[in-house]
Design a protein around this motif. Structure first.
Motif, PDB file in Angstrom:
ATOM      1  N   VAL A  31       0.845  -1.190   0.000  1.00 54.80           N
ATOM      2  CA  VAL A  31       0.000   0.000   0.000  1.00 54.80           C
ATOM      3  C   VAL A  31       0.880   1.239   0.000  1.00 54.80           C
ATOM      4  CG1 VAL A  31      -1.785   1.281   1.241  1.00 54.80           C
ATOM      5  CG2 VAL A  31      -1.822  -1.225   1.231  1.00 54.80           C
ATOM      6  N   ILE A  38      -2.986   0.554  -3.960  1.00 52.10           N
ATOM      7  CA  ILE A  38      -2.409  -0.770  -3.748  1.00 52.10           C
ATOM      8  C   ILE A  38      -1.437  -0.965  -4.895  1.00 52.10           C
ATOM      9  CG2 ILE A  38      -2.824  -3.253  -3.691  1.00 52.10           C
ATOM     10  CD1 ILE A  38      -5.568  -2.720  -2.554  1.00 52.10           C
ATOM     11  N   ASP A 102      -3.919  -5.184   8.040  1.00 52.91           N
ATOM     12  CA  ASP A 102      -4.854  -4.162   7.573  1.00 52.91           C
ATOM     13  C   ASP A 102      -4.345  -2.762   7.874  1.00 52.91           C
ATOM     14  OD1 ASP A 102      -6.312  -2.970  10.072  1.00 52.91           O
ATOM     15  OD2 ASP A 102      -6.375  -5.129  10.401  1.00 52.91           O
ATOM     16  N   LEU A 121     -10.334   5.213   3.769  1.00 56.88           N
ATOM     17  CA  LEU A 121     -10.009   4.093   2.900  1.00 56.88           C
ATOM     18  C   LEU A 121      -9.376   2.995   3.746  1.00 56.88           C
ATOM     19  CD1 LEU A 121     -10.030   3.207  -0.067  1.00 56.88           C
ATOM     20  CD2 LEU A 121      -7.817   4.352  -0.354  1.00 56.88           C
ATOM     21  N   TYR A 123      -7.928  -0.976   3.790  1.00 54.07           N
ATOM     22  CA  TYR A 123      -7.474  -2.150   3.051  1.00 54.07           C
ATOM     23  C   TYR A 123      -7.129  -3.246   4.052  1.00 54.07           C
ATOM     24  CZ  TYR A 123      -6.722   0.873  -1.064  1.00 54.07           C
ATOM     25  OH  TYR A 123      -6.874   1.744  -2.119  1.00 54.07           O
ATOM     26  N   ALA A 133     -11.285  -3.917   0.165  1.00 57.28           N
ATOM     27  CA  ALA A 133     -11.116  -2.472   0.073  1.00 57.28           C
ATOM     28  C   ALA A 133     -12.454  -1.815   0.414  1.00 57.28           C
ATOM     29  CB  ALA A 133     -10.666  -2.059  -1.324  1.00 57.28           C
ATOM     30  N   PHE A 151     -13.517   1.618  -7.781  1.00 59.90           N
ATOM     31  CA  PHE A 151     -12.155   1.116  -7.618  1.00 59.90           C
ATOM     32  C   PHE A 151     -11.634   0.698  -8.998  1.00 59.90           C
ATOM     33  CE2 PHE A 151     -13.731   0.445  -3.273  1.00 59.90           C
ATOM     34  CZ  PHE A 151     -12.700   1.011  -2.545  1.00 59.90           C
TER      35      PHE A 151
END
Length: 253
Positions: A31, A38, A102, A121, A123, A133, A151
């Motif tokens: 990330v 990503i 995460d 946001l 992930y 996501a 996305f």
């Protein structure tokens, strides 16, 4: 009461990192806080996303690969006020929280009309087969704000033939984007890479590739190129409220 702002003091003095690696067994996700990208995704040892890189497109050099969020809109803006796919992918995101598998990012933009919006946001790698996501739009202003996000994943695909929900496609013929509806659950196969994609509030997929690399895109969106048309009620987040959009990628084979 709307609760999206991060008030935890431990993050006030946090140094913003550039790249973070999330891990869960044989799954890894890289990330990047610049753009909330990503940069790469590997599930159960398989390269699911074409790694983010610079490629030549005509006379220009452009970023391709990985996955980024498109906000406040997917695609172009008919009023030419917002850049293609908005400003999320060109903004520097702040880290809200982070652990091994995460991460949560936050963006507050000064873009006109969105000064009172916080974009969250998240992930995560819940297991070695899945990546999640989640985008949460938090409107702290009095007036509603228009959003129609999406996305933009670049899936690894050496060949041009692929399958979406049982229908065959050829990436050489979708350079102008084909929009396909698929509520909640979609099945995609690229060169033996089989994926199940589940979404929330993202029922319209944009199928696209310019074939400047070994990638093909199946991009879940709220309403496709919605900002090319007059606004509709469902595109607005009311004052002092929030809306959530999500996708989960699961490796099937």
């Amino acid at each position: 009461m709307l609760e999206c702002y991060t008030n935890d003091k431990q993050f006030e003095a946090q140094i913003i990192m550039s790249e973070i690696i999330l891990r869960n067994q044989s799954a890894t996700m890289q990330v990047n806080t610049m753009g909330g990208y990503i940069d790469s995704l590997i599930l159960k040892g398989r390269e699911v996303l074409f790694p983010k890189t610079s490629v030549r497109v005509g006379d220009d050099t452009k970023l391709r690969g990985g996955m980024h969020v498109c906000l406040p809109q997917f695609g172009p803006d008919s009023k030419n006020h917002l850049a293609q796919h908005g400003f999320g992918r060109t903004s520097d995101w702040e880290i809200r929280h982070q652990n091994e598998s995460d991460i949560g990012l936050k963006l507050i933009s000064t873009e006109k009309g969105y000064e009172h919006v916080e974009w969250l946001l998240d992930y995560s790698l819940p297991n070695e087969n899945e990546a999640i996501a989640i985008l949460t739009v938090c409107n702290y202003g009095e007036s509603p704000v228009r959003t129609s996000p999406g996305f933009h994943p670049y899936f690894t695909a050496a060949g041009t033939q692929f399958d979406f929900n049982g229908a065959p496609y050829d990436a050489d013929y979708i350079s102008h984007t084909e929009f396909v509806s698929s509520d909640q659950d979609a099945h995609v196969a690229f060169d033996g890479l089989k994926l199940d994609i589940r979404t929330h509030n993202l029922p319209v997929y944009a199928l696209w590739s310019d074939r400047n690399g070994q990638y093909t895109c199946a991009e879940p969106t709220a309403e496709g190129n919605a900002f090319l048309s007059p606004a509709r009620g469902g595109q607005f987040v009311s004052g002092h409220s929030k809306k959530r959009y999500a996708m989960k990628i699961r490796l099937m084979a």
